[in-house]
Design a protein around this motif. Structure first.
Motif, PDB file in Angstrom:
ATOM      1  N   VAL A  30      51.532 -21.069  26.227  1.00  0.00           N
ATOM      2  CA  VAL A  30      50.899 -19.926  26.883  1.00  0.00           C
ATOM      3  C   VAL A  30      50.169 -20.346  28.153  1.00  0.00           C
ATOM      4  N   THR A  31      49.463 -21.498  28.100  1.00  0.00           N
ATOM      5  CA  THR A  31      48.579 -21.883  29.202  1.00  0.00           C
ATOM      6  C   THR A  31      49.168 -22.907  30.153  1.00  0.00           C
ATOM      7  N   GLY A  32      50.078 -23.765  29.674  1.00  0.00           N
ATOM      8  CA  GLY A  32      50.592 -24.851  30.504  1.00  0.00           C
ATOM      9  C   GLY A  32      49.613 -25.991  30.653  1.00  0.00           C
ATOM     10  N   SER A  33      48.575 -26.051  29.810  1.00  0.00           N
ATOM     11  CA  SER A  33      47.546 -27.086  29.905  1.00  0.00           C
ATOM     12  C   SER A  33      48.083 -28.425  29.411  1.00  0.00           C
ATOM     13  N   SER A  34      47.947 -29.479  30.239  1.00  0.00           N
ATOM     14  CA  SER A  34      48.383 -30.811  29.817  1.00  0.00           C
ATOM     15  C   SER A  34      47.469 -31.365  28.731  1.00  0.00           C
ATOM     16  N   SER A  35      46.179 -31.013  28.794  1.00  0.00           N
ATOM     17  CA  SER A  35      45.254 -31.426  27.731  1.00  0.00           C
ATOM     18  C   SER A  35      45.698 -30.846  26.394  1.00  0.00           C
ATOM     19  N   MET A  36      46.133 -29.581  26.426  1.00  0.00           N
ATOM     20  CA  MET A  36      46.583 -28.936  25.208  1.00  0.00           C
ATOM     21  C   MET A  36      47.863 -29.594  24.682  1.00  0.00           C
ATOM     22  N   LEU A  37      48.773 -29.949  25.588  1.00  0.00           N
ATOM     23  CA  LEU A  37      50.010 -30.613  25.176  1.00  0.00           C
ATOM     24  C   LEU A  37      49.702 -31.995  24.588  1.00  0.00           C
ATOM     25  N   ALA A  38      48.804 -32.732  25.244  1.00  0.00           N
ATOM     26  CA  ALA A  38      48.432 -34.061  24.730  1.00  0.00           C
ATOM     27  C   ALA A  38      47.821 -33.952  23.346  1.00  0.00           C
ATOM     28  N   GLU A  39      46.960 -32.951  23.163  1.00  0.00           N
ATOM     29  CA  GLU A  39      46.339 -32.758  21.861  1.00  0.00           C
ATOM     30  C   GLU A  39      47.358 -32.305  20.817  1.00  0.00           C
ATOM     31  N   ALA A  40      48.359 -31.504  21.230  1.00  0.00           N
ATOM     32  CA  ALA A  40      49.399 -31.067  20.299  1.00  0.00           C
ATOM     33  C   ALA A  40      50.210 -32.254  19.809  1.00  0.00           C
ATOM     34  N   VAL A  41      50.610 -33.133  20.731  1.00  0.00           N
ATOM     35  CA  VAL A  41      51.360 -34.333  20.348  1.00  0.00           C
ATOM     36  C   VAL A  41      50.496 -35.239  19.478  1.00  0.00           C
ATOM     37  N   HIS A  42      49.209 -35.324  19.813  1.00  0.00           N
ATOM     38  CA  HIS A  42      48.274 -36.108  19.003  1.00  0.00           C
ATOM     39  C   HIS A  42      48.233 -35.577  17.570  1.00  0.00           C
ATOM     40  N   SER A  43      48.187 -34.257  17.420  1.00  0.00           N
ATOM     41  CA  SER A  43      48.131 -33.675  16.077  1.00  0.00           C
ATOM     42  C   SER A  43      49.446 -33.877  15.327  1.00  0.00           C
ATOM     43  N   VAL A  44      50.575 -33.820  16.037  1.00  0.00           N
ATOM     44  CA  VAL A  44      51.854 -34.101  15.396  1.00  0.00           C
ATOM     45  C   VAL A  44      51.880 -35.552  14.897  1.00  0.00           C
ATOM     46  N   ALA A  45      51.390 -36.469  15.745  1.00  0.00           N
ATOM     47  CA  ALA A  45      51.328 -37.875  15.337  1.00  0.00           C
ATOM     48  C   ALA A  45      50.426 -38.046  14.120  1.00  0.00           C
ATOM     49  N   ASP A  46      49.284 -37.358  14.116  1.00  0.00           N
ATOM     50  CA  ASP A  46      48.369 -37.450  12.976  1.00  0.00           C
ATOM     51  C   ASP A  46      49.004 -36.894  11.705  1.00  0.00           C
ATOM     52  N   THR A  47      49.749 -35.790  11.840  1.00  0.00           N
ATOM     53  CA  THR A  47      50.416 -35.213  10.668  1.00  0.00           C
ATOM     54  C   THR A  47      51.446 -36.188  10.098  1.00  0.00           C
ATOM     55  N   ALA A  48      52.226 -36.809  10.995  1.00  0.00           N
ATOM     56  CA  ALA A  48      53.198 -37.814  10.554  1.00  0.00           C
ATOM     57  C   ALA A  48      52.486 -38.999   9.916  1.00  0.00           C
ATOM     58  N   ASN A  49      51.326 -39.349  10.470  1.00  0.00           N
ATOM     59  CA  ASN A  49      50.570 -40.478   9.921  1.00  0.00           C
ATOM     60  C   ASN A  49      50.111 -40.214   8.498  1.00  0.00           C
ATOM     61  N   GLN A  50      49.653 -38.999   8.228  1.00  0.00           N
ATOM     62  CA  GLN A  50      49.217 -38.685   6.858  1.00  0.00           C
ATOM     63  C   GLN A  50      50.393 -38.788   5.890  1.00  0.00           C
ATOM     64  N   GLY A  51      51.569 -38.341   6.343  1.00  0.00           N
ATOM     65  CA  GLY A  51      52.756 -38.475   5.507  1.00  0.00           C
ATOM     66  C   GLY A  51      53.089 -39.928   5.216  1.00  0.00           C
ATOM     67  N   LEU A  52      52.932 -40.788   6.220  1.00  0.00           N
ATOM     68  CA  LEU A  52      53.194 -42.215   6.018  1.00  0.00           C
ATOM     69  C   LEU A  52      52.185 -42.834   5.054  1.00  0.00           C
ATOM     70  N   LEU A  53      50.928 -42.416   5.148  1.00  0.00           N
ATOM     71  CA  LEU A  53      49.911 -42.938   4.233  1.00  0.00           C
ATOM     72  C   LEU A  53      50.216 -42.531   2.796  1.00  0.00           C
ATOM     73  N   LEU A  54      50.650 -41.287   2.603  1.00  0.00           N
ATOM     74  CA  LEU A  54      51.032 -40.846   1.257  1.00  0.00           C
ATOM     75  C   LEU A  54      52.247 -41.624   0.757  1.00  0.00           C
ATOM     76  N   LEU A  55      53.213 -41.878   1.650  1.00  0.00           N
ATOM     77  CA  LEU A  55      54.390 -42.655   1.269  1.00  0.00           C
ATOM     78  C   LEU A  55      53.998 -44.075   0.873  1.00  0.00           C
ATOM     79  N   GLY A  56      53.079 -44.672   1.637  1.00  0.00           N
ATOM     80  CA  GLY A  56      52.617 -46.020   1.309  1.00  0.00           C
ATOM     81  C   GLY A  56      51.936 -46.079  -0.042  1.00  0.00           C
ATOM     82  N   GLY A  57      51.113 -45.062  -0.356  1.00  0.00           N
ATOM     83  CA  GLY A  57      50.461 -45.024  -1.662  1.00  0.00           C
ATOM     84  C   GLY A  57      51.461 -44.892  -2.793  1.00  0.00           C
ATOM     85  N   ARG A  58      52.553 -44.169  -2.536  1.00  0.00           N
ATOM     86  CA  ARG A  58      53.565 -43.987  -3.575  1.00  0.00           C
ATOM     87  C   ARG A  58      54.366 -45.269  -3.800  1.00  0.00           C
TER      88      ARG A  58
END
Length: 308
Positions: A30-58
């Motif tokens: 909606v906005t074209g904000s690069s800060s927003m895009l950087a934060e979106a990619v950051h959150s995607v990376a964090d989501t993937a990271n939580q999945g990896l941590l759960l996989l490691g525990g398993r």
């Protein structure tokens, strides 16, 4: 307690980051904000990271095999190390690249109020995740500082989630700062500056995590207070004169290997030696439950014999 707390904190972070990532991508479109895009990619990376941590525990719960006789406890360290690498590559490097691109293009923001609303909502969700991680970490932190906990913790998931959430909260403030100044001044450069600040912050956090997880992955021994407790319990037995030398290493977050050479009284019978070692193992396991693998070697205190 540590495994349960780590899982609870990971699930809280996973849910928060997944929702935040979706909202940020909508905000960027909606906005074209690069800060927003950087934060979106950051959150995607964090989501993937939580999945990896759960996989490691398993995978760490797999039973020992002849090829891996000490089990797979270090899988949790390995996946936490991968998380640190992903945070650096997907989070930091992308944000810095996007910030530089924004500086060169000077693209204006559209509908900045949408970005502000999404960022404020994201701060609330990240604060919930951060509070959960702190709550689950407190029993393990004890009286030490949070920095000491991150440096000394043998359970990798909680320090990872704590640092991720800290970076996410501060990064959201940077993004809000960049978008807000861009609106107030009419200059999109501030949005790029906010993006570069996010990238730098994530890079620092990723490097801290890489250093700490590498140390755990290659093998860390027990901390001094724990080591002193183990030595004290070993030397309590009447047949044991002293601990000649001792080595410890964490095979996993809750599995400590203890190997020690004990000086026993000269002339002790085989039955006395066997009983002394068995009793010493029981004392150590009672005092330090993580000490699950113990190898004790009886010997004579040759230095005292030579003096005598």
């Amino acid at each position: 307690m540590s495994a349960h707390g780590g899982t609870k904190a990971i699930l809280a972070a996973l849910g928060a980051n997944a929702g935040i990532a979706l909202a940020k991508f909508v905000g960027y479109l909606v906005t074209g904000s690069s800060s927003m895009l950087a934060e979106a990619v950051h959150s995607v990376a964090d989501t993937a990271n939580q999945g990896l941590l759960l996989l490691g525990g398993r995978t760490a719960r797999r039973a020992a095999t002849p090829e891996h006789p000490f089990g797979y406890g270090r899988d949790r360290y390995f996946y936490s190390f991968v998380v640190a690498l992903l945070l650096f590559t997907l989070g930091s490097v992308f944000a810095i690249y996007e910030g530089i691109h924004k500086l060169e293009s000077h693209e204006p923001l559209t509908s900045p109020i949408v970005a502000v609303i999404i960022l404020v909502l994201a701060i609330g969700l990240e604060a919930f995740s951060f509070r959960t991680a702190m709550k689950e970490s407190r029993p393990l932190k004890g009286n030490g500082s949070w920095w000491q906990f991150i440096r000394q913790a043998k359970v990798p998931e909680l320090p990872v989630v704590l640092l991720e959430d800290t970076g996410a909260l501060v990064g959201l403030v940077f993004a809000l700062f960049g978008v807000g100044l861009s609106v107030l001044t009419g200059d999109p450069v501030w949005d790029a500056v906010g993006t570069l600040c996010i990238g730098t912050l994530l890079g620092v956090i990723a490097i801290i995590l890489i250093v700490e997880m590498k140390s755990l992955l290659i093998g860390e021994g027990a901390a001094r207070p724990v080591l002193s407790t183990i030595v004290g319990e070993l030397e309590k037995g009447p047949e044991i004169e002293r601990v000649i030398h001792i080595k410890t290493q964490y095979l996993g977050p809750e599995e400590l290997l203890v190997a020690a050479k004990l000086a026993l009284a000269p002339g002790s019978s085989i039955e006395t030696v066997a009983r002394a070692i068995d009793e010493a193992e029981v004392r150590v396991r009672t005092a330090v439950p993580d000490a699950r693998v113990i190898y004790l070697e009886p010997d004579l205190d040759r230095s005292r014999l030579q003096q005598a």
